[in-house]
Write a protein that holds these residues in place. Sequence first.
Motif, PDB file in Angstrom:
ATOM      1  N   LYS A 286       3.690   6.149  -3.087  1.00  0.00           N
ATOM      2  CA  LYS A 286       4.973   6.394  -3.290  1.00  0.00           C
ATOM      3  C   LYS A 286       4.436   7.803  -4.356  1.00  0.00           C
ATOM      4  O   LYS A 286       5.069   9.078  -4.360  1.00  0.00           O
ATOM      5  CB  LYS A 286       5.629   5.604  -3.557  1.00  0.00           C
ATOM      6  CG  LYS A 286       7.319   6.321  -3.394  1.00  0.00           C
ATOM      7  CD  LYS A 286       8.684   5.244  -3.880  1.00  0.00           C
ATOM      8  CE  LYS A 286      10.031   6.001  -3.819  1.00  0.00           C
ATOM      9  NZ  LYS A 286      10.326   4.640  -4.146  1.00  0.00           N
ATOM     10  N   PRO A 287       3.454   7.392  -6.034  1.00  0.00           N
ATOM     11  CA  PRO A 287       4.043   9.110  -6.718  1.00  0.00           C
ATOM     12  C   PRO A 287       3.103   9.340  -5.921  1.00  0.00           C
ATOM     13  O   PRO A 287       3.215  10.916  -6.582  1.00  0.00           O
ATOM     14  CB  PRO A 287       3.000   8.219  -8.029  1.00  0.00           C
ATOM     15  CG  PRO A 287       3.367   7.077  -7.622  1.00  0.00           C
ATOM     16  CD  PRO A 287       3.784   6.656  -6.389  1.00  0.00           C
TER      17      PRO A 287
ATOM     18  N   LEU B  27       0.887  -0.895  -0.227  1.00  0.00           N
ATOM     19  CA  LEU B  27       0.501   0.215   0.352  1.00  0.00           C
ATOM     20  C   LEU B  27       0.922   1.130   0.524  1.00  0.00           C
ATOM     21  O   LEU B  27       0.553   2.338  -0.302  1.00  0.00           O
ATOM     22  CB  LEU B  27      -0.679   0.088   1.413  1.00  0.00           C
ATOM     23  CG  LEU B  27      -1.835  -0.889   1.445  1.00  0.00           C
ATOM     24  CD1 LEU B  27      -3.057  -1.088   2.559  1.00  0.00           C
ATOM     25  CD2 LEU B  27      -3.223  -0.217  -0.469  1.00  0.00           C
ATOM     26  N   LEU B  28       1.771   1.273   0.708  1.00  0.00           N
ATOM     27  CA  LEU B  28       2.893   1.990   0.874  1.00  0.00           C
ATOM     28  C   LEU B  28       3.215   2.923  -0.714  1.00  0.00           C
ATOM     29  O   LEU B  28       4.069   3.573  -1.325  1.00  0.00           O
ATOM     30  CB  LEU B  28       4.107   1.951   1.656  1.00  0.00           C
ATOM     31  CG  LEU B  28       3.611   2.003   3.528  1.00  0.00           C
ATOM     32  CD1 LEU B  28       4.492   1.956   4.652  1.00  0.00           C
ATOM     33  CD2 LEU B  28       2.851   3.921   4.267  1.00  0.00           C
ATOM     34  N   ARG B  29       3.988   1.930  -0.916  1.00  0.00           N
ATOM     35  CA  ARG B  29       4.920   1.590  -2.104  1.00  0.00           C
ATOM     36  C   ARG B  29       3.930   1.914  -3.625  1.00  0.00           C
ATOM     37  O   ARG B  29       3.898   3.030  -4.855  1.00  0.00           O
ATOM     38  CB  ARG B  29       5.007  -0.202  -2.691  1.00  0.00           C
ATOM     39  CG  ARG B  29       5.672   0.251  -3.937  1.00  0.00           C
ATOM     40  CD  ARG B  29       7.110  -1.535  -4.414  1.00  0.00           C
ATOM     41  NE  ARG B  29       5.226  -2.459  -4.849  1.00  0.00           N
ATOM     42  CZ  ARG B  29       4.801  -1.444  -5.682  1.00  0.00           C
ATOM     43  NH1 ARG B  29       5.514  -1.664  -7.115  1.00  0.00           N
ATOM     44  NH2 ARG B  29       3.856  -3.448  -6.418  1.00  0.00           N
ATOM     45  N   LEU B  30       2.252   1.329  -3.685  1.00  0.00           N
ATOM     46  CA  LEU B  30       1.254   2.109  -4.561  1.00  0.00           C
ATOM     47  C   LEU B  30       1.577   3.733  -4.089  1.00  0.00           C
ATOM     48  O   LEU B  30       1.378   4.443  -5.046  1.00  0.00           O
ATOM     49  CB  LEU B  30       0.078   1.266  -3.911  1.00  0.00           C
ATOM     50  CG  LEU B  30      -0.235   0.426  -4.587  1.00  0.00           C
ATOM     51  CD1 LEU B  30      -1.908   0.020  -4.397  1.00  0.00           C
ATOM     52  CD2 LEU B  30       0.038   0.328  -5.816  1.00  0.00           C
TER      53      LEU B  30
ATOM     54  N   GLY C  54      -6.059   9.455  -4.043  1.00  0.00           N
ATOM     55  CA  GLY C  54      -7.088   7.797  -3.966  1.00  0.00           C
ATOM     56  C   GLY C  54      -7.641   7.683  -5.115  1.00  0.00           C
ATOM     57  O   GLY C  54      -7.330   6.695  -5.550  1.00  0.00           O
ATOM     58  N   GLN C  55      -8.302   8.329  -5.391  1.00  0.00           N
ATOM     59  CA  GLN C  55      -9.208   8.058  -6.737  1.00  0.00           C
ATOM     60  C   GLN C  55      -8.447   7.343  -7.674  1.00  0.00           C
ATOM     61  O   GLN C  55      -8.312   6.672  -8.829  1.00  0.00           O
ATOM     62  CB  GLN C  55      -9.804   8.687  -7.610  1.00  0.00           C
ATOM     63  CG  GLN C  55     -11.547   9.397  -6.307  1.00  0.00           C
ATOM     64  CD  GLN C  55     -11.674   7.485  -5.940  1.00  0.00           C
ATOM     65  OE1 GLN C  55     -11.906   7.265  -6.994  1.00  0.00           O
ATOM     66  NE2 GLN C  55     -13.352   7.509  -5.208  1.00  0.00           N
ATOM     67  N   SER C  56      -7.589   8.680  -8.414  1.00  0.00           N
ATOM     68  CA  SER C  56      -6.214   8.181  -8.940  1.00  0.00           C
ATOM     69  C   SER C  56      -5.288   7.396  -9.295  1.00  0.00           C
ATOM     70  O   SER C  56      -5.244   6.601  -9.910  1.00  0.00           O
ATOM     71  CB  SER C  56      -5.188   9.536  -9.062  1.00  0.00           C
ATOM     72  OG  SER C  56      -5.507  10.724  -9.347  1.00  0.00           O
ATOM     73  N   LEU C  57      -5.348   6.336  -7.807  1.00  0.00           N
ATOM     74  CA  LEU C  57      -3.665   6.029  -7.213  1.00  0.00           C
ATOM     75  C   LEU C  57      -5.518   4.408  -7.707  1.00  0.00           C
ATOM     76  O   LEU C  57      -4.441   3.474  -8.364  1.00  0.00           O
ATOM     77  CB  LEU C  57      -3.738   5.580  -6.066  1.00  0.00           C
ATOM     78  CG  LEU C  57      -3.042   4.424  -5.224  1.00  0.00           C
ATOM     79  CD1 LEU C  57      -2.240   5.185  -3.916  1.00  0.00           C
ATOM     80  CD2 LEU C  57      -3.502   3.597  -4.753  1.00  0.00           C
ATOM     81  N   VAL C  58      -5.994   4.441  -7.265  1.00  0.00           N
ATOM     82  CA  VAL C  58      -7.174   2.969  -7.332  1.00  0.00           C
ATOM     83  C   VAL C  58      -7.589   3.292  -8.549  1.00  0.00           C
ATOM     84  O   VAL C  58      -8.192   1.778  -9.439  1.00  0.00           O
ATOM     85  CB  VAL C  58      -8.036   3.229  -7.033  1.00  0.00           C
ATOM     86  CG1 VAL C  58      -9.323   1.989  -6.430  1.00  0.00           C
ATOM     87  CG2 VAL C  58      -7.811   3.454  -4.878  1.00  0.00           C
TER      88      VAL C  58
ATOM     89  N   LEU D  58       0.139  13.513  -0.242  1.00  0.00           N
ATOM     90  CA  LEU D  58       0.320  12.949   0.431  1.00  0.00           C
ATOM     91  C   LEU D  58       0.453  13.636   1.710  1.00  0.00           C
ATOM     92  O   LEU D  58       0.075  13.939   3.288  1.00  0.00           O
ATOM     93  CB  LEU D  58       0.463  11.152   0.394  1.00  0.00           C
ATOM     94  CG  LEU D  58       0.180  10.499  -0.200  1.00  0.00           C
ATOM     95  CD1 LEU D  58       0.405   8.850   0.160  1.00  0.00           C
ATOM     96  CD2 LEU D  58      -1.638  10.414   0.476  1.00  0.00           C
ATOM     97  N   LEU D  59       2.054  14.441   1.822  1.00  0.00           N
ATOM     98  CA  LEU D  59       1.629  15.496   2.799  1.00  0.00           C
ATOM     99  C   LEU D  59       1.748  16.436   2.563  1.00  0.00           C
ATOM    100  O   LEU D  59       1.834  16.841   4.054  1.00  0.00           O
ATOM    101  CB  LEU D  59       3.798  15.652   1.970  1.00  0.00           C
ATOM    102  CG  LEU D  59       4.934  14.552   1.835  1.00  0.00           C
ATOM    103  CD1 LEU D  59       6.541  14.710   2.002  1.00  0.00           C
ATOM    104  CD2 LEU D  59       4.926  14.042   3.481  1.00  0.00           C
TER     105      LEU D  59
END
Length: 600
Positions: free
Chosen positions: A32-33, A27-30, A108-112, A38-39
Amino acid sequence: MIFTLPSKKTDSQQVEKKAATGAVKELLRLSKPYTPQLLLACLCVFVVNAAFLIQPLLLQRVIDHFLIGRSVSHGLDSIGGLALLYLTVSAAGGASSYIQALIVGKAGQSLVHQLRVNVFSIIQRLPLPYLDRTSSGRLITRATNDTSEITEFYTDVLITLVKDIMLLIGIVYIMLSLSLSLTLVSFTVIPVIVFLVFYIKNRIKKNFFYMKHFIGRINGFIAESISGMKVIQIFRAEKEKEEQFLKLNGQYFATTLIQVRLNSVLKPASDMFQSLAIAILVWYSVGKISGGMLQIGVLYAFTTYIKQFFAPIADLADKYTSIQSALVSTERIFELIHEEDSLEDTDSGLPMERLNGTIEFRHVWFSYNDTDWVLKDVSFVIKKGQTAAFIGETGAGKTTIINLINGFYRVQKGEILIDGVNINDIRLDDLRRNVSVVLQDVFLFSGTIRDNITLGDDIAEEAVQYALQASCAESFVKDFPAGITEPVTERGSTFSAGQRQLISFARAIAHNPAIFVLDEATANIDTHTEKLIQQAVDNIANGRTTLIIAHRLSTIAGADLIIAMKEGRIAEKGHPRELFEQGGYYAKLLNESRSHAFSS
């Protein structure tokens, strides 16, 4: 024996812990981009938490210095100034919360979205042996339910988790700064809550595995039932299928009830312990206030901080099930993603953009399960431009030969050569570009007739029109109101079996193969359509290697080579006339076919 069971339990716990740790790392690796977003969201969370932490201190100042102490001040350190500061802090916290929600939601939506694309891409490249042993329901669940669980984790759980942890740390720091003794009294119930959470967490996670398993089976059952609805209705099997579904759905319902019971424990328990902590704190503080050792404002601040402390604990308890669900879904998705090493690599191998079409099997042995041989020492040569027909009883290995030529499986013994090159060395993309197959069970996709012919390839309109003419499909396509752009429903249910077959035939022709395969393509069609297909075969067979699997021996009378299969071996092979004159296996089948046709 006394020590064996604990050891197994320990091993199981270690495996589960390792799996959970691996899921968190994935999940953390996902994410990363999306680290900058997130920061920034974490910075917003810091502002929100600071607002929460400052508000009780401002009210404590008002109570002890202005309401009880009756101090008089002007400027910012006054009731009016503190009220304005309270409003400003609240507005800053609200604005930061809004910005944080937008940032996290988009990230979150972009990641998923990307994860779902990756999952579908992997499903498309899974080798057939994997698909043979994996139900479609499990794969559908990976691409839908499991990715949705991870969506919820990123958009609703992850930042909330960070926010709650940061808030808890801030609350503990401020409470310790105000009073060490009151902090220790307030936290007397914490060990009980920690014990409760750890006690039921393993049951929650284990139950989630069962839930995912049953929802996968339900998805597969529904997909299978919809595909086979015609058969279900023909044989009046609706009641039996409904009973099977009720049983399966009941098993899923039972696991959800367990989950409801487990979820119902954590939040009420947190609320109860919050009230207990406040009651203990008030009881302890009464004597301190009477003796002048404690200010009322400090007690108010502590009660507020206790509520703020137990709110994230209750939230964490509430989100715990979501976290466990996301971890289980992550494990399941990455179990699929980690199949990447076994995925078909269609771009590696020897480039052969255009094959001549000479096919040779050299002492080929093949089994789907490495034990039961489907092909046994099969050897033959089909030269470029020849039409070869495979005949034999069901299960003799005819379709398996076609699967091997397409590169869907690898043989255990022997080798398959195309144009003198081992098929395993040829670039898979080139191999399949040069082989077109017309199956007995035609599969049409939702879209248009043209979409089903081109399948997204950049095929010129002239080639599409030629394919329609050569396949004899033009005669009925032109009668549709929209012609070649006529809509096709799922699986082509609004077309007749013959029309679907001719469209699939046009699909094969449009891709201009060097090797053309008909896998019992005339088994389920009428005599008229069979004649059209036979004419189409004659139209395009010139210069192409053509392989035909047929039960109707009348369709292969013009073949250059007959290969008769029996129990995985070649019973005989040769020109149809020669084999008939020999009076062997082919002659026997041909005579039986003629007798059957005469008696009919």
